[in-house]
Design a protein around this motif. Sequence first.
Motif, mmCIF file in Angstrom:
data_model
loop_
_atom_site.group_PDB
_atom_site.id
_atom_site.type_symbol
_atom_site.label_atom_id
_atom_site.label_comp_id
_atom_site.label_asym_id
_atom_site.label_seq_id
_atom_site.Cartn_x
_atom_site.Cartn_y
_atom_site.Cartn_z
ATOM 1 N N GLU A 34 7.831 82.800 21.591
ATOM 2 C CA GLU A 34 8.201 81.924 22.990
ATOM 3 C C GLU A 34 7.123 80.788 22.691
ATOM 4 O OE1 GLU A 34 9.669 81.015 26.409
ATOM 5 O OE2 GLU A 34 10.291 82.853 25.245
ATOM 6 N N SER A 50 1.540 85.548 12.217
ATOM 7 C CA SER A 50 2.348 84.121 12.479
ATOM 8 C C SER A 50 2.276 83.306 11.412
ATOM 9 C CB SER A 50 1.822 83.498 13.898
ATOM 10 O OG SER A 50 2.503 82.157 14.006
ATOM 11 N N GLU A 76 11.239 85.301 16.556
ATOM 12 C CA GLU A 76 11.062 83.952 17.174
ATOM 13 C C GLU A 76 10.106 84.116 18.326
ATOM 14 O OE1 GLU A 76 12.559 79.906 17.878
ATOM 15 O OE2 GLU A 76 13.241 81.407 16.351
ATOM 16 N N TYR A 118 5.685 86.452 13.479
ATOM 17 C CA TYR A 118 6.365 85.271 14.057
ATOM 18 C C TYR A 118 6.596 84.056 13.735
ATOM 19 C CZ TYR A 118 5.623 88.375 17.979
ATOM 20 O OH TYR A 118 5.675 89.247 19.103
ATOM 21 N N TYR A 119 7.617 83.383 13.800
ATOM 22 C CA TYR A 119 8.392 82.162 12.896
ATOM 23 C C TYR A 119 9.397 81.488 13.772
ATOM 24 C CZ TYR A 119 10.032 78.861 9.807
ATOM 25 O OH TYR A 119 10.370 77.696 9.531
ATOM 26 N N SER A 120 9.297 80.385 13.748
ATOM 27 C CA SER A 120 10.637 79.652 14.365
ATOM 28 C C SER A 120 10.441 78.371 13.599
ATOM 29 C CB SER A 120 10.040 78.952 15.895
ATOM 30 O OG SER A 120 11.032 78.096 16.260
ATOM 31 N N ASP A 121 11.946 77.996 13.328
ATOM 32 C CA ASP A 121 12.247 76.855 12.494
ATOM 33 C C ASP A 121 11.546 75.559 13.303
ATOM 34 O OD1 ASP A 121 13.628 78.068 10.521
ATOM 35 O OD2 ASP A 121 15.684 77.865 11.536
ATOM 36 N N ASP A 122 11.083 75.811 14.509
ATOM 37 C CA ASP A 122 10.478 74.681 15.129
ATOM 38 C C ASP A 122 9.232 74.349 14.610
ATOM 39 O OD1 ASP A 122 12.786 74.036 16.941
ATOM 40 O OD2 ASP A 122 11.798 75.128 18.544
ATOM 41 N N TYR A 123 8.486 75.386 14.064
ATOM 42 C CA TYR A 123 7.299 75.205 13.133
ATOM 43 C C TYR A 123 7.230 73.791 12.262
ATOM 44 C CZ TYR A 123 5.854 79.764 14.448
ATOM 45 O OH TYR A 123 4.984 80.834 15.047
ATOM 46 N N GLY A 183 3.647 80.913 18.849
ATOM 47 C CA GLY A 183 3.613 82.019 17.780
ATOM 48 C C GLY A 183 2.070 82.698 17.506
ATOM 49 N N ALA A 205 5.703 75.564 19.391
ATOM 50 C CA ALA A 205 6.318 76.713 19.023
ATOM 51 C C ALA A 205 5.177 77.314 18.108
ATOM 52 C CB ALA A 205 7.451 76.364 17.736
#
Length: 114
Positions: A43, A112, A41, A4-9, A96, A92
């Motif tokens: 939630e 994550s 991505e 799990y990864y988001s650019d929001d990290y 993750g 985020a």
Amino acid sequence: MKVYYSDDYIAATHDFDTTKKAGRIAARLRTDPIPNVQLVEPEPANRDDLLVAHTAEYIDCVLNGGGYPASPRRHRTNGFDWSNGLVQGVLASTGGVIDAVEAALEDGLSGSLS
């Protein structure tokens, strides 16, 4: 395996080495995928998720940028001033971890980059 990864990290305006590394690893996985590793991505965590570990008063203060009455500095996270990006990144990242745990329980393996 789901990772799990988001650019929001990395949405915080603060320059964290760990989040920069996560961003570089995610970019590398996108350009040079590893077989059987799927970048997913997460939630973002929500208020109910946070209520498992924190009081409603504390959560509301942190989410809205206010100080926490019991300690004027509790609205700061690891010594950094509150910002929308910091809150976005924390939600985020926490989401993750939650998603990775749930995936690991289901699939036996997950991760994550938070």
